[in-house]
Motif scaffolding. Structure first.
Motif, PDB file in Angstrom:
ATOM      1  N   ARG A   5      -4.965  11.829   3.027  1.00 12.63           N
ATOM      2  CA  ARG A   5      -3.618  11.599   2.909  1.00 12.63           C
ATOM      3  C   ARG A   5      -2.912  12.491   1.958  1.00 12.63           C
ATOM      4  N   ARG A  29       1.102  -6.518  -5.683  1.00 13.51           N
ATOM      5  CA  ARG A  29       0.354  -7.459  -4.715  1.00 13.51           C
ATOM      6  C   ARG A  29       1.015  -8.639  -4.043  1.00 13.51           C
ATOM      7  N   PHE A  89      -2.027  -2.427   7.160  1.00 11.68           N
ATOM      8  CA  PHE A  89      -2.361  -2.666   5.674  1.00 11.68           C
ATOM      9  C   PHE A  89      -0.896  -2.125   5.012  1.00 11.68           C
ATOM     10  N   SER A 145       0.607  -0.077   1.554  1.00 15.83           N
ATOM     11  CA  SER A 145       0.560   0.718   0.433  1.00 15.83           C
ATOM     12  C   SER A 145       1.687   0.772  -0.728  1.00 15.83           C
ATOM     13  N   ARG A 146       1.746   0.317  -1.751  1.00 17.92           N
ATOM     14  CA  ARG A 146       2.730   0.198  -2.453  1.00 17.92           C
ATOM     15  C   ARG A 146       2.690   1.015  -3.899  1.00 17.92           C
ATOM     16  N   GLN A 147       3.610   1.564  -4.510  1.00 22.80           N
ATOM     17  CA  GLN A 147       3.587   2.253  -5.946  1.00 22.80           C
ATOM     18  C   GLN A 147       4.851   2.146  -6.544  1.00 22.80           C
ATOM     19  N   PRO A 179       3.352   7.990   1.454  1.00 24.00           N
ATOM     20  CA  PRO A 179       1.835   8.302   1.614  1.00 24.00           C
ATOM     21  C   PRO A 179       1.794   8.151   2.982  1.00 24.00           C
ATOM     22  N   PHE A 226       0.983  12.718   0.022  1.00 23.57           N
ATOM     23  CA  PHE A 226       1.763  12.135  -0.732  1.00 23.57           C
ATOM     24  C   PHE A 226       3.244  12.683  -0.848  1.00 23.57           C
TER      25      PHE A 226
END
Length: 218
Positions: free
Chosen positions: A2, A216, A189, A191-193, A16, A4
């Motif tokens: 991956r 979440r 899915f 993907s969090r940041q 990402p 970013f």
């Protein structure tokens, strides 16, 4: 693998994603002759109007070069082209456009030679893209198999393999539908940041856990 921080067609994207190097050298890449140089792409004719052979008034593209060279033959394609989507590939229009371009170049090259020149440029673009993610990172591509996909992939796979010194090419039965087939099999899915500016100490643990719980729930 991956990444970013990615750059696609000169645009920097901070998100990402899979580490994929893209190159504008597909079947719709428009062919240009400027200042004595051949260029394929980066602009594309897309699906509409598409290449000149699609009978929608499109420009010469890499697909047309393959039509000109006989690599794409109308009898093996459904009659789905033109405004009514009921006509075959327009070989005559492609020949006329390449003949006009050969006359414009004026160095004695035949229309077929001009088409071959553009295919060579497109193949070099593809090979250089592969080198960027392999040779430049220390991999010996001659020890690998070239995986070919995309609607126009099979037209260039052997030429790209030759340019890279590779001896084997894999053309999967679903290669022309790889993107659609792949996304159909992929799991979904998120993907969090989010940044948290705190010293990395035990005292920061509650704040980190709180932020994780918040992400979440999003």
């Amino acid at each position: 693998e991956r990444a970013f921080d990615t750059e696609v067609a000169g645009v920097r994207i901070r998100a990402p994603m899979m580490r994929i190097h893209t190159v504008a050298a597909g079947g719709g890449s428009i062919l240009h002759y400027e200042a004595g140089r051949f260029r394929a792409g980066p602009d594309s004719a897309g699906a509409n109007p598409g290449p000149a052979a699609y009978r929608r008034g499109g420009p010469l593209a890499v697909t047309d070069a393959n039509v000109m060279l006989g690599k794409l033959q109308p009898e093996f394609f459904p009659a789905i082209f033109g405004p009514g989507q009921d006509e075959p590939l327009d070989v005559q229009k492609v020949r006329e456009k390449f003949a006009a371009l050969a006359a414009e170049i004026g160095d004695g090259r035949t229309p077929e030679a001009v088409a071959e020149g553009f295919v060579t440029i497109a193949v070099e673009n593809m090979a250089n893209a592969i080198k960027k993610i392999s040779v430049q990172r220390g991999y010996d591509v001659t020890e690998y198999l070239l995986n070919c996909f995309g609607g126009a992939g099979g037209q260039h796979a052997c030429l790209v393999a030759d340019a890279l010194g590779m001896e084997a090419v894999l053309i999967h039965p679903f290669s022309g539908l790889l993107s659609a087939y792949g996304i159909g099999l992929s799991s979904v899915f998120a993907s969090r940041q989010q940044a948290l500016l705190k010293p990395l100490t035990d005292n920061s643990a509650p704040a980190i856990e709180e932020l994780i719980a918040k992400l979440r729930k999003v």
